[in-house]
Design a protein around this motif. Sequence first.
Motif, PDB file in Angstrom:
ATOM      1  N   VAL A 113       0.746  -1.052  -0.183  1.00  0.00           N
ATOM      2  CA  VAL A 113      -0.135   0.182   0.071  1.00  0.00           C
ATOM      3  C   VAL A 113       0.861   1.387  -0.055  1.00  0.00           C
ATOM      4  CG1 VAL A 113      -1.950  -1.174   1.171  1.00  0.00           C
ATOM      5  CG2 VAL A 113      -0.174  -0.001   2.503  1.00  0.00           C
ATOM      6  N   LEU A 121      -3.180   8.236   7.756  1.00  0.00           N
ATOM      7  CA  LEU A 121      -4.277   7.331   8.210  1.00  0.00           C
ATOM      8  C   LEU A 121      -3.861   7.018   9.798  1.00  0.00           C
ATOM      9  CD1 LEU A 121      -5.406   4.949   5.479  1.00  0.00           C
ATOM     10  CD2 LEU A 121      -6.688   7.057   6.602  1.00  0.00           C
ATOM     11  N   ALA A 134      -7.913  -0.861   4.521  1.00  0.00           N
ATOM     12  CA  ALA A 134      -8.664   0.198   3.933  1.00  0.00           C
ATOM     13  C   ALA A 134      -8.062   0.762   2.647  1.00  0.00           C
ATOM     14  CB  ALA A 134      -8.830   1.236   4.833  1.00  0.00           C
ATOM     15  N   LEU A 135      -6.594   0.979   2.698  1.00  0.00           N
ATOM     16  CA  LEU A 135      -6.176   1.375   1.518  1.00  0.00           C
ATOM     17  C   LEU A 135      -6.049   0.387   0.433  1.00  0.00           C
ATOM     18  CD1 LEU A 135      -2.933   3.169   3.212  1.00  0.00           C
ATOM     19  CD2 LEU A 135      -4.832   4.391   1.869  1.00  0.00           C
ATOM     20  N   SER A 138      -9.538   0.044  -1.419  1.00  0.00           N
ATOM     21  CA  SER A 138     -10.016   1.272  -1.938  1.00  0.00           C
ATOM     22  C   SER A 138      -9.191   1.396  -3.071  1.00  0.00           C
ATOM     23  CB  SER A 138      -9.958   2.085  -0.677  1.00  0.00           C
ATOM     24  OG  SER A 138      -8.632   2.586  -0.465  1.00  0.00           O
ATOM     25  N   ASN A 140      -5.836   2.258  -2.967  1.00  0.00           N
ATOM     26  CA  ASN A 140      -4.792   3.393  -2.749  1.00  0.00           C
ATOM     27  C   ASN A 140      -5.040   4.493  -3.599  1.00  0.00           C
ATOM     28  OD1 ASN A 140      -2.654   2.012  -1.160  1.00  0.00           O
ATOM     29  ND2 ASN A 140      -2.614   0.448  -2.901  1.00  0.00           N
ATOM     30  N   ALA A 146     -10.242   5.876   1.626  1.00  0.00           N
ATOM     31  CA  ALA A 146      -9.794   4.898   2.809  1.00  0.00           C
ATOM     32  C   ALA A 146     -10.750   4.871   3.534  1.00  0.00           C
ATOM     33  CB  ALA A 146      -8.257   4.894   2.932  1.00  0.00           C
ATOM     34  N   TRP A 149     -14.243   3.679   2.874  1.00  0.00           N
ATOM     35  CA  TRP A 149     -14.362   2.097   3.082  1.00  0.00           C
ATOM     36  C   TRP A 149     -14.388   1.751   4.640  1.00  0.00           C
ATOM     37  CZ3 TRP A 149     -11.785  -1.701   5.583  1.00  0.00           C
ATOM     38  CH2 TRP A 149     -11.963  -2.894   4.969  1.00  0.00           C
TER      39      TRP A 149
END
Length: 416
Positions: A113, A121, A134-135, A138, A140, A146, A149
């Motif tokens: 990521v 984050l 999340a990254l 989603s 990146n 992110a 998500w």
Amino acid sequence: MAGVSLKCGDCGALLRSVQEAQEHAELTSHSNFSESTEAVLNLVCATCGKPCRSKTETDLHTKRTGHTDFVDKTSEAAKPISLEVPKATADSGEAIDVDMSGSQPEEMVEPEVDKELLKELEAMGFPVARATRALYYSGNASVEAAVNWVVEHENDPDIDEMPMVPVSGGGGGGEASKSSLTPEEIKLKAQELRERARKKKEEEEKRMEREREKERIRIGKELLEAKRIEEENERKRILALRKAEKEEEKRAREKIRQKLEEDKAERRRRLGLPPEDPATTKSSAPVVEEKKSMLPIRPATKVEQMRECLRSLKQNHKDDDAKVKRAFQTLLTYIGNVAKNPNEEKFRKIRLSNQTFQDRVGALKGGLEFLELCGFEKIEGGEFLFLPREKVDMAVLNSAGSELTSAINNPFFGVL
């Protein structure tokens, strides 16, 4: 009726396509899917047009934006589901059948990521595993994506588990096509998370400050205890020294008494007189003791000179104990003020013509002598007693204070 969705037999989630089933299987490791005639909800916000797939999502959207009106378009979006696996996925060897019976194990690794987005984050308060997940899912794309998500999947049981992907897998992004937050929601969410991170940092700083304050208090107590022990040892040393001095004085007096008795017996022997009756000798002993006590003793140290000066003052005014005690207390006040405030000239200068000083100290024989032993000098033609700052000796002042305290508290001081 043909199936319009795929239902996960493990958690009951409704999915629109085989691709969503594959993504759900990757996220949860669930493998039991079947066709369902129950359509996936499609509740569209009447204000901003955001689609929501469940009552939970609508509640969350209302909480974030205040929008409360939703249009149910589930029937419009419902259509028969295709069980065919996408060709690109099948060719890559990663296809997951509906019943997951044909999946093949592959080596799994943590996904790659964007490091900068990951740091941002983490600064907002997300755990590393949640931020990475999340990254990855989603694509990146950005911090906002992110956050979007995370909001949609914050109730997932594995939200804080580090995602694992096949070695041959791509960079994620399967969730990027799902419904996203509005710009206003993203801005509010980011602001909320930053505020949460700020509060967490402030709480940590307050906790550290409390710990530092506790440490300072502990060190302060230890220093006070060490000082108390030192003062107690010094007090014991002074008491032991005084006891030794009294014992020495007692032995000296006893030697003088014995010498006088021997001389007296020798004189009686030379004169041919019979030895003195012991009872008579015993009764006359106090007279010998009193004569002996009148012998002049020259003090050897300044402390002894101070003690002798105070003893002389009390004997010269033995008929007025109140006046003597008041003189001692006045001297103790003068000495104490200088010891506590050595830089204050007003405590180191005494006008001899002051009536209060004369009544309490000046008119009593021995009062001025005691102050001179402490370092005071007569200046300006004898009008003042003055203690120069460079001649302030704390050891001498402490000794003077100790002697005055002993003279005040000892009812037998000056009697012998």
